[in-house]
Design a protein around this motif. Sequence first.
Motif, short mmCIF file in Angstrom:
data_model
loop_
_atom_site.label_atom_id
_atom_site.label_comp_id
_atom_site.label_asym_id
_atom_site.label_seq_id
_atom_site.Cartn_x
_atom_site.Cartn_y
_atom_site.Cartn_z
N ALA A 88 38.02 20.72 1.97
CA ALA A 88 38.14 22.16 1.71
C ALA A 88 39.60 22.59 1.58
O ALA A 88 40.06 23.50 2.27
CB ALA A 88 37.44 22.96 2.81
N LEU A 89 40.35 21.92 0.72
CA LEU A 89 41.75 22.28 0.49
C LEU A 89 41.93 22.88 -0.90
O LEU A 89 41.19 22.55 -1.82
CB LEU A 89 42.64 21.04 0.60
CG LEU A 89 42.65 20.31 1.94
CD1 LEU A 89 43.49 19.05 1.83
CD2 LEU A 89 43.16 21.21 3.04
N CYS A 90 42.90 23.77 -1.03
CA CYS A 90 43.25 24.33 -2.33
C CYS A 90 44.47 23.59 -2.87
O CYS A 90 45.56 23.69 -2.30
CB CYS A 90 43.57 25.82 -2.21
SG CYS A 90 42.16 26.77 -1.68
N ASN A 91 44.28 22.88 -3.97
CA ASN A 91 45.33 22.06 -4.57
C ASN A 91 46.56 22.84 -4.98
O ASN A 91 47.65 22.30 -5.02
CB ASN A 91 44.80 21.36 -5.81
CG ASN A 91 44.06 20.11 -5.45
OD1 ASN A 91 44.35 19.48 -4.44
ND2 ASN A 91 43.09 19.75 -6.27
N ASN A 92 46.35 24.11 -5.34
CA ASN A 92 47.45 24.91 -5.89
C ASN A 92 48.29 25.57 -4.81
O ASN A 92 49.26 26.24 -5.13
CB ASN A 92 46.89 25.97 -6.85
CG ASN A 92 45.87 26.87 -6.17
OD1 ASN A 92 45.18 26.44 -5.24
ND2 ASN A 92 45.78 28.09 -6.61
N LEU A 93 47.92 25.40 -3.55
CA LEU A 93 48.67 26.04 -2.47
C LEU A 93 49.44 25.00 -1.66
O LEU A 93 49.15 23.81 -1.71
CB LEU A 93 47.73 26.81 -1.55
CG LEU A 93 46.93 27.95 -2.18
CD1 LEU A 93 46.04 28.61 -1.16
CD2 LEU A 93 47.84 28.97 -2.83
N ALA A 97 50.06 26.94 3.58
CA ALA A 97 49.09 27.95 3.15
C ALA A 97 47.67 27.47 3.42
O ALA A 97 46.80 28.26 3.79
CB ALA A 97 49.27 28.25 1.67
N ASP A 139 55.15 21.51 0.68
CA ASP A 139 54.64 20.72 -0.44
C ASP A 139 53.27 21.23 -0.88
O ASP A 139 52.48 21.69 -0.06
CB ASP A 139 54.52 19.25 -0.04
CG ASP A 139 55.87 18.56 -0.01
OD1 ASP A 139 56.87 19.25 -0.24
OD2 ASP A 139 55.91 17.35 0.23
N LEU A 140 53.01 21.09 -2.19
CA LEU A 140 51.70 21.47 -2.70
C LEU A 140 50.71 20.34 -2.40
O LEU A 140 51.05 19.17 -2.46
CB LEU A 140 51.76 21.71 -4.21
CG LEU A 140 52.61 22.89 -4.68
CD1 LEU A 140 52.58 22.97 -6.20
CD2 LEU A 140 52.10 24.18 -4.08
N ARG A 142 48.40 19.36 -4.20
CA ARG A 142 48.23 18.60 -5.44
C ARG A 142 49.06 17.30 -5.44
O ARG A 142 48.65 16.28 -5.97
CB ARG A 142 48.66 19.50 -6.61
CG ARG A 142 48.46 18.92 -7.98
CD ARG A 142 49.12 19.81 -9.02
NE ARG A 142 48.46 21.10 -9.10
CZ ARG A 142 49.10 22.26 -9.14
NH1 ARG A 142 50.41 22.30 -9.09
NH2 ARG A 142 48.43 23.38 -9.22
N ASN A 143 50.26 17.37 -4.84
CA ASN A 143 51.17 16.21 -4.89
C ASN A 143 51.05 15.30 -3.67
O ASN A 143 51.92 14.49 -3.43
CB ASN A 143 52.61 16.71 -4.98
CG ASN A 143 52.81 17.64 -6.17
OD1 ASN A 143 52.16 17.48 -7.20
ND2 ASN A 143 53.66 18.63 -6.02
#
Lengths: 246, 332
Positions: A88-93, A97, A139-140, A142-143
């Motif tokens: 349940a993570l948001c890649n863009n944050l 966050a 860090d995001l 996504r990375n």
Amino acid sequence: MAVLELSNISKHFGAIQAVNDVSFSLEAGEVIGLMGDNGAGKSTLVKMIAGNFAPSEGTMRMDGEPLVMHHPVDARRHGIEIVHQDLALCNNLTAAANVFLGRELYRWIGPIRVLDYATMYRRSGEIFAELKSETRPRDLIRNMSGGQRQAVAIGRTRLSNPKVVLMDEPTAAISVRQVAEVLSLIKRLRDQGITVVLISHRMPDVFGVADRVIVLRRGTKVADKRIDQSSPEEVTGLITGAIEGV
Amino acid sequence: MSVTLDQTIAQRQHTWLTSLLKSQAFWVFVAIIVACLFLTVATDSFATSKNIFNITRNVTFTAIIALGMTMVIIIGGIDLSVGSVLCLSSMVLAVTMHAGFGLEVGILVAVVTSLAIGAFNGVLIAYLGFPPFVVTLGMLSIARSLAMVASNNTVVFEFGPDHARLLDLGGGAWLLGIANPVLYMVALALIVGFVLKWTKFGRHLYAIGGNEHAATLTGVPVRPIKVVVYMLSALSAGIAGIVQTGWLGAVTTNLGTGMELQVIAAAVIGGASLIGGIGGATGALVGAALIEVIRNSLGLLGINAFWQGTFIGACIIIAVAFERVRQMRSSD
């Protein structure tokens, strides 16, 4: 005294009996491996503890008090935190966050309430340091590697002071090196007196960190024994049904 | 030399400079500056105060709605009804004032109408699970038709006792000779920018666009937020409608036709991703500005106006191409 106690818990969906008369209790600072084949009732059981739905029969007690939950938020309020299988993570944050998602911190600039970035970065940094993870708050997602993502998802549970942390297949989708990272995260939670329920298919993980293993087969508990009194072979037999029950 | 874990953690990966250089809005802004410098040199008529006044004012209507649209795009939605809502809001204002009511009453009725339409869109999308594309496509048709019903498809150009105040509201320049619509745009952009960056609501918009399921699991009130976002989008169209009425001094039922596409183009050129989770207030402004500069410059350079669509379309595709490249890089 047991932290969380389940007594004669059953759940049926129409005619399907998903969980049948399961009882067990969890002690503080204990790691329990919850094992079973697909459809054995693991996720149904976990969803009941997580407050996603109520048992059809039976009772749950938290520190001796009856536990009635209607919504996942209730579980959080009672000191139960869940690390979801998909995290349940948001890649863009950013990592910070995500840790604070839904529980953001504020500060006041005059009459205006604004997000307190500085404190959220600092607190998540402390949490990651505490978990000995090299995740950086800014860090995001996504990375990030699978292990770092796990650290973020686990870091969320450190915002409150949970008594029980449920982890649903935390090692299912990550590399071998990252598995070791996640297992040491689990040990660190245990060292802080938190009860960890590890739902897993992977025998080495359960035998690596758990103190006790509970095996479900077709909705029924077939084993509940200390790890040092069992073996991977026995547990495999219990899961598949080659061994009837102990 | 060994680097300790703490040093690695302490190292900031994103300084303000790297994040600026990574921002699409920044590069679009650079493109606008370059285009403006070129036009100043290449034409006599670009850098005149009258032309600048025209450009800034023309930008505003697209930019104001693009601010609302950006929020919708951030949550992974789309709002095709904005052009029609602009027209309906404008027409409701016009008809109310024509009937003898004051400016305040007219604005109130127009704002309430816009919010009601946004709420209708939002509830269907958030609570009944309708696809945003379809709901707002339906509303595109409905809102314009309602505008025709309200006015009996006539042109309204007499706005009752507050006629002069309305024209001043949209067409005046109350501060330092800056056109009023520009002032409204800047004020709204500051508000939207603040909300996106500094409030829980803004943070949750990005979370919903990034992973709606995760947002739900972590206790973000996803559905109410979605309804509010569609209401804000309609409100932005409604405000643009009110301002445009005052500026034009007349309302017809084809006002804002096709505007939804221009607004979406502005948001996308400014860096909002239609996949959701990415976008910002500055992007909406520079996206709208780039479109207007292109439109204006083609005229000044004597290029046939029929080429406008080609240039703007190419900008949209280039903007999305940049986004694709960034995605491919980050997925490595």
